[in-house]
Design a protein around this motif. Structure first.
Motif, short mmCIF file in Angstrom:
data_model
loop_
_atom_site.label_atom_id
_atom_site.label_comp_id
_atom_site.label_asym_id
_atom_site.label_seq_id
_atom_site.Cartn_x
_atom_site.Cartn_y
_atom_site.Cartn_z
N TYR A 6 2.34 3.65 7.38
CA TYR A 6 1.18 2.88 6.96
C TYR A 6 0.53 3.61 5.79
CZ TYR A 6 2.17 0.89 11.45
OH TYR A 6 2.82 0.29 12.50
N THR A 64 3.87 -0.70 5.66
CA THR A 64 2.75 -1.64 5.61
C THR A 64 1.66 -1.00 4.78
OG1 THR A 64 3.28 -2.53 7.78
CG2 THR A 64 1.05 -2.92 6.96
N LEU A 66 -2.28 -1.29 3.18
CA LEU A 66 -3.60 -1.88 3.27
C LEU A 66 -4.35 -1.58 1.98
CD1 LEU A 66 -5.78 -3.31 4.96
CD2 LEU A 66 -6.47 -1.05 5.78
N GLU A 68 -7.87 -2.44 -0.45
CA GLU A 68 -9.20 -3.04 -0.49
C GLU A 68 -9.12 -4.28 -1.37
OE1 GLU A 68 -12.08 -0.73 -2.73
OE2 GLU A 68 -10.45 0.25 -3.77
N HIS A 69 -9.92 -5.28 -1.05
CA HIS A 69 -9.96 -6.49 -1.86
C HIS A 69 -10.98 -6.26 -2.97
CE1 HIS A 69 -9.25 -10.70 -2.61
NE2 HIS A 69 -10.54 -10.85 -2.79
N GLN A 82 5.14 -6.19 -4.21
CA GLN A 82 5.76 -7.45 -3.80
C GLN A 82 7.22 -7.50 -4.23
OE1 GLN A 82 2.93 -10.14 -5.58
NE2 GLN A 82 1.87 -10.46 -3.62
N ASN A 87 5.23 -5.08 2.84
CA ASN A 87 4.12 -5.83 3.45
C ASN A 87 2.79 -5.31 2.92
OD1 ASN A 87 5.74 -7.43 5.18
ND2 ASN A 87 5.93 -5.69 6.57
N ILE A 88 1.95 -6.24 2.46
CA ILE A 88 0.65 -5.87 1.89
C ILE A 88 -0.43 -6.68 2.61
CG2 ILE A 88 -0.79 -5.80 -0.18
CD1 ILE A 88 1.84 -6.00 -1.79
N TYR A 89 -1.49 -6.00 3.01
CA TYR A 89 -2.65 -6.65 3.59
C TYR A 89 -3.88 -6.26 2.76
CZ TYR A 89 0.30 -7.65 7.55
OH TYR A 89 1.33 -8.09 8.34
N HIS A 90 -4.77 -7.23 2.58
CA HIS A 90 -6.02 -6.98 1.83
C HIS A 90 -7.18 -7.04 2.82
CE1 HIS A 90 -4.23 -7.68 -2.18
NE2 HIS A 90 -3.42 -8.43 -1.49
N MET A 91 -8.18 -6.22 2.57
CA MET A 91 -9.39 -6.31 3.39
C MET A 91 -10.62 -6.17 2.49
SD MET A 91 -9.70 -2.59 5.22
CE MET A 91 -11.40 -2.79 5.68
#
Length: 96
Positions: A6, A64, A66, A68-69, A82, A87-91
């Motif tokens: 991560y 994975t 993470l 920041e948006h 990409q 795998n990319i997640y934004h928060m």
């Protein structure tokens, strides 16, 4: 099978700060704060450096990320990740 890795990334205009976390890293370093970090330039060379470090820990299938948006500063890095099929997640970051 290699373990999951991560990565948290703090995006910036000129560079990004990355932090790596996995079960093995936590076992080895005993604390979250002692796990490895890496500053990368917001450039192709910086992105290649990040991929090289990722590959020392695991395959891209087991990563994975993470993010920041925030504004557009991360767009080139996101596009690169990409293309690597990571795998990319934004928060959203809550300011207090």
């Amino acid at each position: 099978m290699r373990e999951n890795l991560y990565i948290g990334i703090d995006l910036g205009k000129q560079s990004h700060m990355t932090a790596f976390l996995s079960r093995e890293l936590l076992t080895r370093h005993k604390r979250f704060r002692a796990c490895p970090t890496l500053k990368i330039e917001n450039s192709q060379a910086g992105f290649d450096k990040l991929l090289q470090v990722i590959n020392t820990y695991t395959t891209t299938d087991n990563v994975t990320i993470l993010l920041e948006h925030c504004g557009h500063y991360g767009a080139p890095l996101i596009q690169f990740l990409q293309q690597q099929k990571i795998n990319i997640y934004h928060m959203h970051v809550a300011l207090s």
